[in-house]
Design a protein around this motif. Structure first.
Motif, PDB file in Angstrom:
ATOM      1  N   ILE A   1       0.854  -1.187   0.000  1.00  0.00           N
ATOM      2  CA  ILE A   1       0.000   0.000   0.000  1.00  0.00           C
ATOM      3  C   ILE A   1       0.891   1.239   0.000  1.00  0.00           C
ATOM      4  CG2 ILE A   1      -1.738   1.286   1.299  1.00  0.00           C
ATOM      5  CD1 ILE A   1      -2.712  -1.421   2.370  1.00  0.00           C
ATOM      6  N   GLN A   2       0.702   2.069  -1.013  1.00  0.00           N
ATOM      7  CA  GLN A   2       1.486   3.290  -1.147  1.00  0.00           C
ATOM      8  C   GLN A   2       0.966   4.353  -0.191  1.00  0.00           C
ATOM      9  OE1 GLN A   2       4.147   3.763  -3.220  1.00  0.00           O
ATOM     10  NE2 GLN A   2       4.011   1.652  -3.925  1.00  0.00           N
ATOM     11  N   LYS A   3       1.886   5.158   0.341  1.00  0.00           N
ATOM     12  CA  LYS A   3       1.467   6.282   1.168  1.00  0.00           C
ATOM     13  C   LYS A   3       0.761   7.297   0.283  1.00  0.00           C
ATOM     14  CE  LYS A   3       4.978   6.556   4.769  1.00  0.00           C
ATOM     15  NZ  LYS A   3       6.057   7.424   5.303  1.00  0.00           N
ATOM     16  N   SER A   4      -0.287   7.908   0.808  1.00  0.00           N
ATOM     17  CA  SER A   4      -0.971   8.928   0.022  1.00  0.00           C
ATOM     18  C   SER A   4      -0.158  10.213   0.078  1.00  0.00           C
ATOM     19  CB  SER A   4      -2.384   9.171   0.550  1.00  0.00           C
ATOM     20  OG  SER A   4      -2.329   9.569   1.895  1.00  0.00           O
ATOM     21  N   ARG A   5      -0.047  10.874  -1.040  1.00  0.00           N
ATOM     22  CA  ARG A   5       0.760  12.076  -1.136  1.00  0.00           C
ATOM     23  C   ARG A   5      -0.033  13.268  -0.628  1.00  0.00           C
ATOM     24  NH1 ARG A   5       1.378  16.427  -4.194  1.00  0.00           N
ATOM     25  NH2 ARG A   5       3.448  17.266  -4.504  1.00  0.00           N
ATOM     26  N   LYS A   6       0.609  14.071   0.205  1.00  0.00           N
ATOM     27  CA  LYS A   6      -0.029  15.281   0.696  1.00  0.00           C
ATOM     28  C   LYS A   6       0.446  16.445  -0.152  1.00  0.00           C
ATOM     29  CE  LYS A   6      -0.210  13.606   5.426  1.00  0.00           C
ATOM     30  NZ  LYS A   6       0.337  13.753   6.778  1.00  0.00           N
ATOM     31  N   ALA A   7      -0.493  17.205  -0.691  1.00  0.00           N
ATOM     32  CA  ALA A   7      -0.141  18.355  -1.512  1.00  0.00           C
ATOM     33  C   ALA A   7       0.468  19.439  -0.627  1.00  0.00           C
ATOM     34  CB  ALA A   7      -1.372  18.894  -2.226  1.00  0.00           C
ATOM     35  N   THR A   8       1.575  19.997  -1.081  1.00  0.00           N
ATOM     36  CA  THR A   8       2.236  21.056  -0.326  1.00  0.00           C
ATOM     37  C   THR A   8       2.481  22.252  -1.231  1.00  0.00           C
ATOM     38  OG1 THR A   8       4.413  20.173  -0.850  1.00  0.00           O
ATOM     39  CG2 THR A   8       3.404  19.441   1.215  1.00  0.00           C
ATOM     40  N   LYS A   9       2.675  23.396  -0.615  1.00  0.00           N
ATOM     41  CA  LYS A   9       2.976  24.617  -1.364  1.00  0.00           C
ATOM     42  C   LYS A   9       4.292  25.163  -0.852  1.00  0.00           C
ATOM     43  CE  LYS A   9      -1.813  26.011  -2.029  1.00  0.00           C
ATOM     44  NZ  LYS A   9      -2.819  27.032  -1.746  1.00  0.00           N
ATOM     45  N   PRO A  10       5.062  25.837  -1.715  1.00  0.00           N
ATOM     46  CA  PRO A  10       6.295  26.449  -1.226  1.00  0.00           C
ATOM     47  C   PRO A  10       5.966  27.598  -0.268  1.00  0.00           C
ATOM     48  CG  PRO A  10       5.984  26.903  -3.568  1.00  0.00           C
ATOM     49  CD  PRO A  10       4.907  25.979  -3.158  1.00  0.00           C
ATOM     50  N   SER A  11       6.817  27.781   0.724  1.00  0.00           N
ATOM     51  CA  SER A  11       6.587  28.851   1.698  1.00  0.00           C
ATOM     52  C   SER A  11       6.831  30.216   1.056  1.00  0.00           C
ATOM     53  CB  SER A  11       7.520  28.671   2.894  1.00  0.00           C
ATOM     54  OG  SER A  11       8.859  28.854   2.486  1.00  0.00           O
TER      55      SER A  11
END
Length: 138
Positions: free
Chosen positions: A102-112
């Motif tokens: 089971i792959q980890k779900s990717r969390k969307a991130t934004k640059p600071s």
């Protein structure tokens, strides 16, 4: 001897169909008279694997899994039939384990904000350096 997939999951020998066939390719006179390659067939639907494993394997878009739910592997890397048998079983185990991982779900991130500012500042600095190189001073 059953093929151990994980702590509680194994495949009995009667579920695996192993056939010795002649290997392809170069190899001299021996290749024409010895059945050293192994052709492995494993029927997912009629196996004793847990339902989760079956669903994940049947959902694979892999050329080794037929529309009927049969995994077909051909091992002919080694010169001996026994080593090719071990290779085929290892590949089957690897395929099953990769299907149920089971792959980890990717969390969307934004640059600071600071990261954006640094990027723009670097672009400005590089642009200014290029502009200064083109100027000729007397």
């Amino acid at each position: 001897m059953p093929l151990q997939i994980s702590a509680g999951v194994e495949i009995a020998d009667w579920q695996l169909q192993l056939t010795a066939i002649r290997a392809q390719g170069a190899g001299g006179q021996n290749v024409n008279k010895v059945n050293s390659a192994i052709h492995l067939r494993f029927d997912i639907k009629s196996s004793t694997l847990p339902d989760f494993y079956k669903q994940r394997l049947l959902a694979l878009s892999d050329h080794r899994v037929t529309e009927d739910g049969v995994i077909i592997l051909k091992a002919q890397v080694h010169r001996t039939q026994e080593k090719n048998r071990e290779e085929a079983l290892a590949r089957l185990k690897e395929l099953i384990l990769s299907a149920v991982k089971i792959q980890k779900s990717r969390k969307a991130t934004k640059p600071s904000r600071n990261a954006k500012k640094r990027r723009v500042d670097d672009k400005k600095r590089v642009g200014n350096n290029k502009a200064l190189r083109g100027k000729v001073t007397d």
